[in-house]
Design a protein around this motif. Structure first.
Motif, PDB file in Angstrom:
ATOM      1  N   PHE A  42       0.836  -1.197   0.000  1.00 18.57           N
ATOM      2  CA  PHE A  42       0.000   0.000   0.000  1.00 18.57           C
ATOM      3  C   PHE A  42       0.868   1.244   0.000  1.00 18.57           C
ATOM      4  CE2 PHE A  42      -3.620   2.507   1.967  1.00 18.57           C
ATOM      5  CZ  PHE A  42      -4.521   2.247   0.935  1.00 18.57           C
ATOM      6  N   VAL A  43       0.520   2.190  -0.867  1.00 23.17           N
ATOM      7  CA  VAL A  43       1.191   3.492  -0.903  1.00 23.17           C
ATOM      8  C   VAL A  43       0.106   4.568  -0.862  1.00 23.17           C
ATOM      9  CG1 VAL A  43       2.614   5.069  -2.272  1.00 23.17           C
ATOM     10  CG2 VAL A  43       3.150   2.617  -2.241  1.00 23.17           C
ATOM     11  N   GLU A  44       0.237   5.498   0.069  1.00 17.64           N
ATOM     12  CA  GLU A  44      -0.742   6.580   0.165  1.00 17.64           C
ATOM     13  C   GLU A  44      -0.084   7.835   0.694  1.00 17.64           C
ATOM     14  OE1 GLU A  44      -3.819   5.917   3.042  1.00 17.64           O
ATOM     15  OE2 GLU A  44      -2.459   4.995   4.486  1.00 17.64           O
ATOM     16  N   PRO A  45      -0.653   8.998   0.356  1.00 21.97           N
ATOM     17  CA  PRO A  45      -0.130  10.239   0.934  1.00 21.97           C
ATOM     18  C   PRO A  45      -0.276  10.194   2.449  1.00 21.97           C
ATOM     19  CG  PRO A  45      -1.679  10.679  -0.854  1.00 21.97           C
ATOM     20  CD  PRO A  45      -1.800   9.235  -0.539  1.00 21.97           C
ATOM     21  N   LEU A  46       0.697  10.720   3.145  1.00 23.06           N
ATOM     22  CA  LEU A  46       0.666  10.704   4.603  1.00 23.06           C
ATOM     23  C   LEU A  46      -0.524  11.522   5.092  1.00 23.06           C
ATOM     24  CD1 LEU A  46       2.264   9.562   6.982  1.00 23.06           C
ATOM     25  CD2 LEU A  46       3.533  11.711   7.066  1.00 23.06           C
ATOM     26  N   MET A  76       5.224  10.910 -16.654  1.00 24.61           N
ATOM     27  CA  MET A  76       6.074  10.497 -15.547  1.00 24.61           C
ATOM     28  C   MET A  76       5.649  11.008 -14.181  1.00 24.61           C
ATOM     29  SD  MET A  76      10.178  11.192 -15.157  1.00 24.61           S
ATOM     30  CE  MET A  76       9.973  12.303 -16.494  1.00 24.61           C
ATOM     31  N   LEU A  77       5.589  12.325 -13.983  1.00 24.34           N
ATOM     32  CA  LEU A  77       5.323  12.886 -12.659  1.00 24.34           C
ATOM     33  C   LEU A  77       3.821  13.076 -12.442  1.00 24.34           C
ATOM     34  CD1 LEU A  77       8.020  15.685 -12.166  1.00 24.34           C
ATOM     35  CD2 LEU A  77       8.053  13.338 -11.321  1.00 24.34           C
ATOM     36  N   SER A  78       3.335  12.618 -11.274  1.00 28.12           N
ATOM     37  CA  SER A  78       1.945  12.841 -10.922  1.00 28.12           C
ATOM     38  C   SER A  78       1.681  14.342 -10.837  1.00 28.12           C
ATOM     39  CB  SER A  78       1.627  12.188  -9.569  1.00 28.12           C
ATOM     40  OG  SER A  78       0.394  12.646  -9.067  1.00 28.12           O
ATOM     41  N   ILE A  79       0.689  14.810 -11.564  1.00 25.63           N
ATOM     42  CA  ILE A  79       0.371  16.236 -11.551  1.00 25.63           C
ATOM     43  C   ILE A  79      -0.266  16.631 -10.223  1.00 25.63           C
ATOM     44  CG2 ILE A  79      -1.059  18.024 -12.633  1.00 25.63           C
ATOM     45  CD1 ILE A  79      -0.591  16.597 -15.318  1.00 25.63           C
ATOM     46  N   GLU A  80      -1.050  15.744  -9.654  1.00 27.71           N
ATOM     47  CA  GLU A  80      -1.682  16.027  -8.366  1.00 27.71           C
ATOM     48  C   GLU A  80      -0.671  16.005  -7.227  1.00 27.71           C
ATOM     49  OE1 GLU A  80      -4.740  16.986  -7.881  1.00 27.71           O
ATOM     50  OE2 GLU A  80      -5.418  16.731  -9.946  1.00 27.71           O
ATOM     51  N   ARG A  81       0.273  15.081  -7.286  1.00 26.35           N
ATOM     52  CA  ARG A  81       1.276  14.926  -6.222  1.00 26.35           C
ATOM     53  C   ARG A  81       2.627  14.636  -6.870  1.00 26.35           C
ATOM     54  NH1 ARG A  81      -1.223  14.504  -1.267  1.00 26.35           N
ATOM     55  NH2 ARG A  81      -3.487  14.129  -1.337  1.00 26.35           N
ATOM     56  N   PRO A  82       3.364  15.680  -7.241  1.00 28.43           N
ATOM     57  CA  PRO A  82       4.566  15.506  -8.070  1.00 28.43           C
ATOM     58  C   PRO A  82       5.733  14.763  -7.415  1.00 28.43           C
ATOM     59  CG  PRO A  82       3.711  17.744  -8.242  1.00 28.43           C
ATOM     60  CD  PRO A  82       2.993  17.108  -7.107  1.00 28.43           C
ATOM     61  N   ASP A 121      -3.070   3.850  -3.404  1.00 33.74           N
ATOM     62  CA  ASP A 121      -4.340   4.316  -2.880  1.00 33.74           C
ATOM     63  C   ASP A 121      -4.951   5.333  -3.845  1.00 33.74           C
ATOM     64  OD1 ASP A 121      -6.218   4.647  -0.458  1.00 33.74           O
ATOM     65  OD2 ASP A 121      -5.576   6.712  -0.874  1.00 33.74           O
ATOM     66  N   GLU A 122      -6.288   5.422  -3.858  1.00 33.74           N
ATOM     67  CA  GLU A 122      -6.948   6.360  -4.778  1.00 33.74           C
ATOM     68  C   GLU A 122      -6.576   7.813  -4.471  1.00 33.74           C
ATOM     69  OE1 GLU A 122     -11.233   6.688  -2.388  1.00 33.74           O
ATOM     70  OE2 GLU A 122     -11.115   5.599  -4.293  1.00 33.74           O
ATOM     71  N   ASN A 123      -6.159   8.090  -3.239  1.00 31.54           N
ATOM     72  CA  ASN A 123      -5.755   9.445  -2.881  1.00 31.54           C
ATOM     73  C   ASN A 123      -4.399   9.839  -3.477  1.00 31.54           C
ATOM     74  OD1 ASN A 123      -8.054  10.055  -1.340  1.00 31.54           O
ATOM     75  ND2 ASN A 123      -7.201   9.016   0.449  1.00 31.54           N
ATOM     76  N   CYS A 124      -3.738   8.893  -4.123  1.00 32.08           N
ATOM     77  CA  CYS A 124      -2.471   9.223  -4.788  1.00 32.08           C
ATOM     78  C   CYS A 124      -2.697  10.169  -5.970  1.00 32.08           C
ATOM     79  CB  CYS A 124      -1.767   7.963  -5.259  1.00 32.08           C
ATOM     80  SG  CYS A 124      -1.155   6.926  -3.907  1.00 32.08           S
TER      81      CYS A 124
END
Length: 445
Positions: free
Chosen positions: A120-124, A295-301, A276-279
């Motif tokens: 699992f990977v999610e924003p803290l 490459m880089l997530s625009i929402e969370r770079p 996680d969907e919040n990524c």
């Protein structure tokens, strides 16, 4: 800065190489999680299919006899070329040996936690600094832990989740069905009448390989541009598969064949089951979005995907995706600036503050423009990450945007040449030998 790398294939090792080199100048700690006990990712051959000893799906799609479909001259890393070899097209074992040599030479193994499965990977939660919570299982100890990172590089590849299209009547078919992900040796098809569905690189390669043991091979596809390759007499071509009955395959030209096996060579889906969907990233019609520069997530770079583009000089692209400014290699090494490493170097330029990201709105607009451009060219969302002839311009964009040394044009030129040779003379093109002369020129020996 603490960086997590998911996967120890070629992309993951490129990430480790540049993160650890940069750590001599910047305070970087990097940890790589690898689900298996080896480096090499998709290049590692395992005879088993299905699930592994820990009940996880087997990641590798490698078959026993595979040789690369690109010459080694475009497959090296920037600062570690593939050693001299009388062949241009290597076996999968030779390439795995090279990847292990790269790993050992730069002492990367110490940063890899083998048999560690990222769950699992999610924003803290409650944190606005861009940190990440990564939940990992130590498979050998059956223990789960959670680690906190400042950034995550996803390097899990995209040749492990089979794409199996729905065919009318497939539930009634009495024969065998197999995806190329689970193919290992041609003896499985001995004496059988087989439909190979799909004429991408794998479909063409495998139609030729299994023709040595199969009784009859029907290569079914929707390609409109004829290729020059002459197949053995027991291989014929048909339009797309339209329907299956208990024992027959029916094609879109209304012809039919009695067959024993349907062999799906229909590619793979991008899959990130640990995100996680919040990524802030989704897979829409096999397009990973929203991403800046593929490459880089625009929402969370601080989330980067290394190696999504396909039909590329992959090792080189990985390198550029994570690059820093290093001393220029000598001319004989210039051609091996890898694309993997290009991506890695690109990401780190922004993560370390050497370059400033565009606004979110500008990044979204750029992605939207590329979608529209590709649509006008007749390409679907499913083909959004396909490069091929576009790869040279993609490398230039990464280099120009992040002020990086560009990949030499000869990489793209030779890649395109070998791809055309694949279509024109599938049976013999791997006997071709090349030598790169400089950043712009190569010769065929």
């Amino acid at each position: 800065m603490r960086i997590a790398v998911i996967g120890a294939g070629a992309a993951g090792l490129a990430a480790l190489r540049h993160c650890t080199k940069q750590s001599n100048q910047t305070n970087i700690e990097v940890v790589c999680y690898e689900q298996t006990g080896e480096v090499g990712g998709t290049w590692v051959y395992v005879p088993e299919v299905g699930t592994d000893a820990y009940g996880l799906p087997i990641h590798s799609s490698m078959y026993k006899s595979l040789r690369t479909n690109l010459p080694k001259e475009v497959m090296g890393f920037p600062d570690y070329p593939i050693p001299e070899n009388p062949k241009s097209y290597l076996t999968r074992a030779e390439l795995v040996d090279f990847i292990n040599s790269y790993c050992n030479h730069f002492m990367l193994r110490q940063y890899i936690q083998f048999y560690h499965h990222v769950e699992f990977v999610e924003p803290l939660s409650g944190d606005d600094t861009g940190k990440w919570s990564v939940q990992v299982e130590d498979l050998t100890k059956n223990q789960v832990s959670i680690e906190i990172f400042d950034a995550v590089m996803v390097c899990n590849g995209h040749y492990f989740q089979p794409n199996i299209p729905k065919i009318s009547g497939d539930s009634s078919f009495k024969g065998n069905m197999l995806h190329s992900h689970d193919y290992r040796v041609p003896e499985f098809f001995s004496g059988k009448k087989v439909v190979v569905f799909g004429a991408g690189p794998s479909g063409m390669d495998l139609a030729l390989e299994i023709s040595k043991t199969a009784d009859r091979v029907i290569l079914s596809h929707h390609l409109t541009v004829p290729f020059l390759t002459k197949f053995p007499d027991n291989v014929i071509q048909k339009p797309d598969l339209a329907e299956l009955t208990e024992h027959e395959a029916v094609f879109k030209d209304d012809s039919s064949e009695i067959v024993d096996t349907i062999f799906y060579c229909t590619g793979y889906k991008y899959s990130f089951p640990f995100l996680d969907e919040n990524c802030g990233v989704i897979v829409d019609s096999n397009m990973v979005t929203p991403l800046w520069k593929h490459m880089l997530s625009i929402e969370r770079p601080t989330l980067a995907f290394i190696g999504l583009p396909y039909y590329v000089c992959a090792f080189s692209m990985f390198d550029l995706q994570v690059c820093f400014n290093f001393p220029e290699p000598n001319q004989s090494q210039c051609y091996v600036r890898s694309a993997c490493c290009l991506q890695v170097r690109f990401a780190l330029k922004f993560w370390l503050g050497d370059k400033k990201l565009p606004t979110k709105e500008d990044m979204l607009a750029e992605e939207k423009r590329e979608i529209e451009t590709r649509r006008k060219e007749g390409l679907s969302k499913q083909q959004f990450h396909m490069m091929g002839p576009k790869q040279g311009r993609y490398y230039e964009e990464l280099s120009e945007t992040a002020d990086l040394d560009p990949l030499p044009p000869v990489l793209t030129t030779l890649h395109n040449e070998s791809s055309q040779r694949f279509l024109d003379d599938l049976s013999n093109y791997r006997e071709d030998r090349y030598k790169i002369i400089d950043n712009y020129n190569y010769v065929q020996l």
